[in-house]
Motif scaffolding. Structure first.
Motif, mmCIF file in Angstrom:
data_model
loop_
_atom_site.group_PDB
_atom_site.id
_atom_site.type_symbol
_atom_site.label_atom_id
_atom_site.label_comp_id
_atom_site.label_asym_id
_atom_site.label_seq_id
_atom_site.Cartn_x
_atom_site.Cartn_y
_atom_site.Cartn_z
ATOM 1 N N ILE B 176 0.837 -1.203 0.000
ATOM 2 C CA ILE B 176 0.000 0.000 0.000
ATOM 3 C C ILE B 176 0.877 1.261 0.000
ATOM 4 C CG2 ILE B 176 -1.614 1.378 1.397
ATOM 5 C CD1 ILE B 176 -2.879 -1.312 2.307
ATOM 6 N N HIS B 177 1.820 1.325 0.923
ATOM 7 C CA HIS B 177 2.587 2.565 1.061
ATOM 8 C C HIS B 177 3.597 2.764 -0.058
ATOM 9 C CE1 HIS B 177 0.442 3.375 4.559
ATOM 10 N NE2 HIS B 177 0.955 2.403 5.274
ATOM 11 N N ARG B 178 4.225 1.648 -0.500
ATOM 12 C CA ARG B 178 5.147 1.761 -1.640
ATOM 13 C C ARG B 178 4.436 2.401 -2.818
ATOM 14 N NH1 ARG B 178 8.163 -3.186 -0.266
ATOM 15 N NH2 ARG B 178 10.244 -2.355 0.144
ATOM 16 N N ASN B 179 3.145 2.057 -2.990
ATOM 17 C CA ASN B 179 2.425 2.558 -4.155
ATOM 18 C C ASN B 179 1.702 3.872 -3.877
ATOM 19 O OD1 ASN B 179 2.666 0.538 -6.490
ATOM 20 N ND2 ASN B 179 2.450 -0.726 -4.669
ATOM 21 N N LYS B 180 0.985 3.931 -2.783
ATOM 22 C CA LYS B 180 0.151 5.106 -2.515
ATOM 23 C C LYS B 180 0.991 6.380 -2.336
ATOM 24 C CE LYS B 180 -3.502 6.889 0.371
ATOM 25 N NZ LYS B 180 -4.562 6.699 1.353
ATOM 26 N N THR B 181 2.069 6.280 -1.592
ATOM 27 C CA THR B 181 2.900 7.484 -1.426
ATOM 28 C C THR B 181 4.314 7.295 -1.973
ATOM 29 O OG1 THR B 181 3.457 6.775 0.831
ATOM 30 C CG2 THR B 181 1.706 8.398 0.602
ATOM 31 N N GLY B 182 4.839 6.080 -1.882
ATOM 32 C CA GLY B 182 6.245 5.853 -2.218
ATOM 33 C C GLY B 182 6.604 6.123 -3.677
ATOM 34 N N LYS B 183 5.765 5.662 -4.594
ATOM 35 C CA LYS B 183 6.127 5.750 -6.014
ATOM 36 C C LYS B 183 6.292 7.204 -6.483
ATOM 37 C CE LYS B 183 6.002 1.295 -7.546
ATOM 38 N NZ LYS B 183 4.861 0.553 -8.126
ATOM 39 N N LEU B 184 5.417 8.090 -6.034
ATOM 40 C CA LEU B 184 5.518 9.485 -6.490
ATOM 41 C C LEU B 184 6.692 10.204 -5.808
ATOM 42 C CD1 LEU B 184 4.063 11.300 -8.555
ATOM 43 C CD2 LEU B 184 2.750 12.271 -6.686
ATOM 44 N N LEU B 185 6.942 9.875 -4.529
ATOM 45 C CA LEU B 185 8.131 10.410 -3.858
ATOM 46 C C LEU B 185 9.383 9.916 -4.594
ATOM 47 C CD1 LEU B 185 7.273 9.842 -0.063
ATOM 48 C CD2 LEU B 185 7.450 12.050 -1.216
ATOM 49 N N GLY B 186 9.410 8.617 -4.868
ATOM 50 C CA GLY B 186 10.550 8.027 -5.565
ATOM 51 C C GLY B 186 10.742 8.634 -6.951
ATOM 52 N N TYR B 187 9.623 8.825 -7.658
ATOM 53 C CA TYR B 187 9.708 9.436 -8.987
ATOM 54 C C TYR B 187 10.354 10.814 -8.913
ATOM 55 C CZ TYR B 187 8.462 11.837 -13.253
ATOM 56 O OH TYR B 187 8.541 12.569 -14.406
ATOM 57 N N SER B 188 9.992 11.574 -7.888
ATOM 58 C CA SER B 188 10.522 12.943 -7.763
ATOM 59 C C SER B 188 12.051 12.917 -7.674
ATOM 60 C CB SER B 188 9.934 13.628 -6.531
ATOM 61 O OG SER B 188 8.527 13.589 -6.578
ATOM 62 N N ILE B 189 12.568 11.946 -6.929
ATOM 63 C CA ILE B 189 14.019 11.821 -6.784
ATOM 64 C C ILE B 189 14.649 11.303 -8.074
ATOM 65 C CG2 ILE B 189 15.816 10.523 -5.555
ATOM 66 C CD1 ILE B 189 13.999 10.680 -3.055
ATOM 67 N N VAL B 190 14.065 10.247 -8.625
ATOM 68 C CA VAL B 190 14.623 9.650 -9.841
ATOM 69 C C VAL B 190 14.563 10.634 -11.012
ATOM 70 C CG1 VAL B 190 14.259 7.828 -11.558
ATOM 71 C CG2 VAL B 190 14.246 7.272 -9.117
ATOM 72 N N ALA B 191 13.478 11.389 -11.107
ATOM 73 C CA ALA B 191 13.365 12.378 -12.186
ATOM 74 C C ALA B 191 14.469 13.421 -12.051
ATOM 75 C CB ALA B 191 11.988 13.041 -12.157
ATOM 76 N N GLY B 192 14.737 13.855 -10.819
ATOM 77 C CA GLY B 192 15.834 14.797 -10.597
ATOM 78 C C GLY B 192 17.156 14.208 -11.048
#
Lengths: 294, 294
Positions: B176-192
């Protein structure tokens, strides 16, 4: 090639591609069921077929258009799921089947719509696998967002909602339809042209063509709501009158609406003739839209 | 550079960029008001700041990250608007202000969410104006769709909903958390990192870093819901217990949850040390998340 044969034939290909994209999605089962339920509810697949017909008109392989075709169908489907919600049009049935929220509940219907909308942009990236240049893919993704977002479909839906029960001018009505249905129809044609290596001038003409076609489509819709056969259109006739919606016939009289329809079809065909194309599919489409009974 | 100063300073820049994008949107006034209302409700702007902090860590101009920063904030905002809806969490207040549907009605809140989500992909195209290569823009748009859609945030939200009142394992909770909040947080870092010309190996390490950081963020959230100060977190404490939600403390005891938090922060820092970076901003971020009080 005959348009009816083309549509029947390509519809299956579009649906195969659509569900092949969906089968690759790893997500909670119930979300996938809800997304697939509305995607399977079907319909004419008009937007995908516009992409493919335009590509064919430019003599290109239609396969190239599949990612865009599937993306526009996902976006169209999401818009129907959200439009049907209790706080929006509150519709229990669509195409004779219970609406998404009737089967999966309101929360899941909202999320399935969100998921379809978002996933369409992932599908677009598949264009790279068809050797479409990255800059073209970016343009196509941006234009899709413009056609579907606040400056397009969502903006049109808001204007439609705001206009309920209000006095609308023909200009107001055209704003609603240009955005609510026209922009995504137009995008489908223009995206096909961009993929078909159309020139700037050809694209600009196709935009005008699509504008007339989109308005004609909506006028025919309004006429069908009065003169149509409920069994064929899959919903009761007279719902616009019942909901006190401003329509082309209510603004212009039935005769006026029919004249307007004829005008837009004539203009669409005139513009089309100025573009050298390898097939008459788009021309036939004008006739189909002018005369459609569902 | 000190992270607190960085965040305070860049927050204003992000907000300026956000509203400059919004000011350029031509759409019905009430739709723009509804979109802007929730964008202005603010918060920490954590996701945009992650994009900028990562870019800075790779020694690149942070300006380059503005389109992505604004896009992730629009998507985060849309997710809050839809989550608050009556058929979802049915929340009347967020950050001390009435939720979007309380002010604009349910239909408009749904449409404003749809519009923010869709518009974020139009904003992404602005990367071309920062001389980002088109192939990179396509990748960033696709990864954004993956992080936000059925395989990411929406999937997590569905799993969260489905899990209400059910017995969940730690594995379920992490999904749940990896997807609900984690993926967009992770994307923000990876996109940077992608914008900062990170190598494949660095990106892969940052994905692991972000995974630990995301889980740590959520564990801290669960802890705050029990031990936090309602005035600081902007909502009543104890709401998880009230809603019978499975949380880290409920699964692992409060001590177990705190150990788990410490573990993820330690792992995040260990992985970070393996990447040569020009600033310690991401390291400081770990401490901030471990100790945040709101």
């Amino acid at each position: 090639m005959d348009l009816q044969t083309f549509m029947k034939d390509r519809k299956k290909l579009v649906e195969d591609a659509l569900f092949s994209y969906m089968n690759a999605v790893k997500a909670p089962e119930v979300l996938l069921e809800s997304m697939n339920y509305s995607l399977k509810a079907g319909g004419k697949r008009l937007r995908p077929l516009l992409v493919l017909a335009t590509l064919k008109s430019f003599g290109k392989s239609e396969e190239l258009g599949m990612p865009v075709a599937c993306a526009v169908e996902m976006i169209h489907t999401y818009s129907l799921v959200h439009d049907d919600l209790p706080s929006m049009d509150d519709d229990d049935f669509r195409r004779g089947k219970p609406t998404n929220h009737k089967v999966f509940g309101e929360a899941m219907a909202i999320l399935a719509g969100d998921a379809l909308l978002t996933h369409s942009f992932e599908v677009m990236e598949d264009l790279l696998n068809y050797d479409v240049k990255p800059i073209k893919v970016v343009t196509l993704m941006k234009e899709l967002a413009k056609a579907a977002g606040p400056t397009g479909m969502v903006g049109g839906q808001v204007a439609d909602m705001e206009g309920e029960g209000a006095q609308l001018s023909l200009q107001d009505l055209e704003y609603i339809h240009r955005n609510k249905t026209g922009k995504l129809l137009g995008y489908s044609i223009v995206a096909g042209a961009i993929l078909g290596d159309a020139t700037e001038e050809q694209i600009s003409k196709l935009e005008q063509f699509a504008d007339h076609l989109g308005l004609a489509f909506q006028i025919r819709d309004d006429i069908l709501d009065i003169e149509g056969d409920a069994a064929k259109i899959g919903k009761p006739v007279g719902s616009d009158t019942l909901n006190e919606k401003v329509t082309y016939p209510s603004l212009l009289t039935m005769n006026g609406a029919k004249e307007k329809l004829e005008y837009h079809i004539k203009e669409a065909k005139r513009i089309l003739e100025e573009i050298p194309l390898e097939s008459d599919l788009l021309g036939q489409l004008c006739d189909l839209i002018a005369k459609r009974d569902h």
